[in-house]
Design a protein around this motif. Structure first.
Motif, PDB file in Angstrom:
ATOM      1  N   PRO A  45       0.828  -1.209   0.000  1.00 57.26           N
ATOM      2  CA  PRO A  45       0.000   0.000   0.000  1.00 57.26           C
ATOM      3  C   PRO A  45       0.863   1.260   0.000  1.00 57.26           C
ATOM      4  CG  PRO A  45       0.023  -1.000   2.183  1.00 57.26           C
ATOM      5  CD  PRO A  45       0.740  -1.935   1.258  1.00 57.26           C
ATOM      6  N   SER A  46       0.376   2.286  -0.669  1.00 55.83           N
ATOM      7  CA  SER A  46       1.074   3.571  -0.634  1.00 55.83           C
ATOM      8  C   SER A  46       0.931   4.155   0.767  1.00 55.83           C
ATOM      9  CB  SER A  46       0.470   4.532  -1.660  1.00 55.83           C
ATOM     10  OG  SER A  46      -0.834   4.915  -1.251  1.00 55.83           O
ATOM     11  N   MET A  47       1.737   5.144   1.082  1.00 56.19           N
ATOM     12  CA  MET A  47       1.633   5.800   2.386  1.00 56.19           C
ATOM     13  C   MET A  47       0.257   6.432   2.565  1.00 56.19           C
ATOM     14  SD  MET A  47       4.214   5.149   4.182  1.00 56.19           S
ATOM     15  CE  MET A  47       4.080   6.342   5.491  1.00 56.19           C
ATOM     16  N   ASP A  48      -0.293   7.010   1.503  1.00 59.58           N
ATOM     17  CA  ASP A  48      -1.627   7.607   1.592  1.00 59.58           C
ATOM     18  C   ASP A  48      -2.679   6.548   1.923  1.00 59.58           C
ATOM     19  OD1 ASP A  48      -0.578  10.093   1.019  1.00 59.58           O
ATOM     20  OD2 ASP A  48      -1.259  10.099  -1.065  1.00 59.58           O
ATOM     21  N   ASN A  49      -2.609   5.403   1.254  1.00 54.36           N
ATOM     22  CA  ASN A  49      -3.569   4.330   1.525  1.00 54.36           C
ATOM     23  C   ASN A  49      -3.378   3.755   2.926  1.00 54.36           C
ATOM     24  OD1 ASN A  49      -4.890   4.502  -0.935  1.00 54.36           O
ATOM     25  ND2 ASN A  49      -3.504   3.060  -1.917  1.00 54.36           N
TER      26      ASN A  49
END
Length: 107
Positions: free
Chosen positions: A79-83
């Protein structure tokens, strides 16, 4: 009755009946991520999601498709940091807790 139980099932059942255990799982997931163990953290978060809000509920809270969330929290997920921030925030709000990070000197 079988003497051997699925560990994941035991964790989910305990988190469902014990809010303090669910909060401890969130704390452990956070610590695992911050200490460089993202794979273990993703699996811990996955168990916590299954025990609390569920993937459909998480999808509604994060505005992300549940299938994508399943992939993000899979053993090979990335997962991305935003997710990741959205997932932690949704679970945190669902459990009604705040996350506070405190640094501890390494031994």
């Amino acid at each position: 009755m079988d003497m051997i139980r699925d560990c994941k099932q035991t964790v989910v059942e305990r988190a469902q009946r014990d809010p303090e255990f669910a909060k401890a799982l969130l704390d452990e997931s956070s610590a695992l991520f911050l200490n460089g163990e993202p794979g273990a953290a993703r699996l811990s978060l996955r168990d916590l999601v299954n025990a609390t809000v569920g993937f459909e509920g998480l999808a509604a809270l994060t505005a992300k498709p549940s299938k994508s969330l399943h992939r993000m929290l899979s053993p090979s997920g990335n997962p991305s940091m935003d997710n990741l921030a959205a997932i932690f925030d949704a679970i945190r709000r669902n459990l009604g807790v705040a996350i506070e990070v405190q640094a501890v000197a390494a031994a």
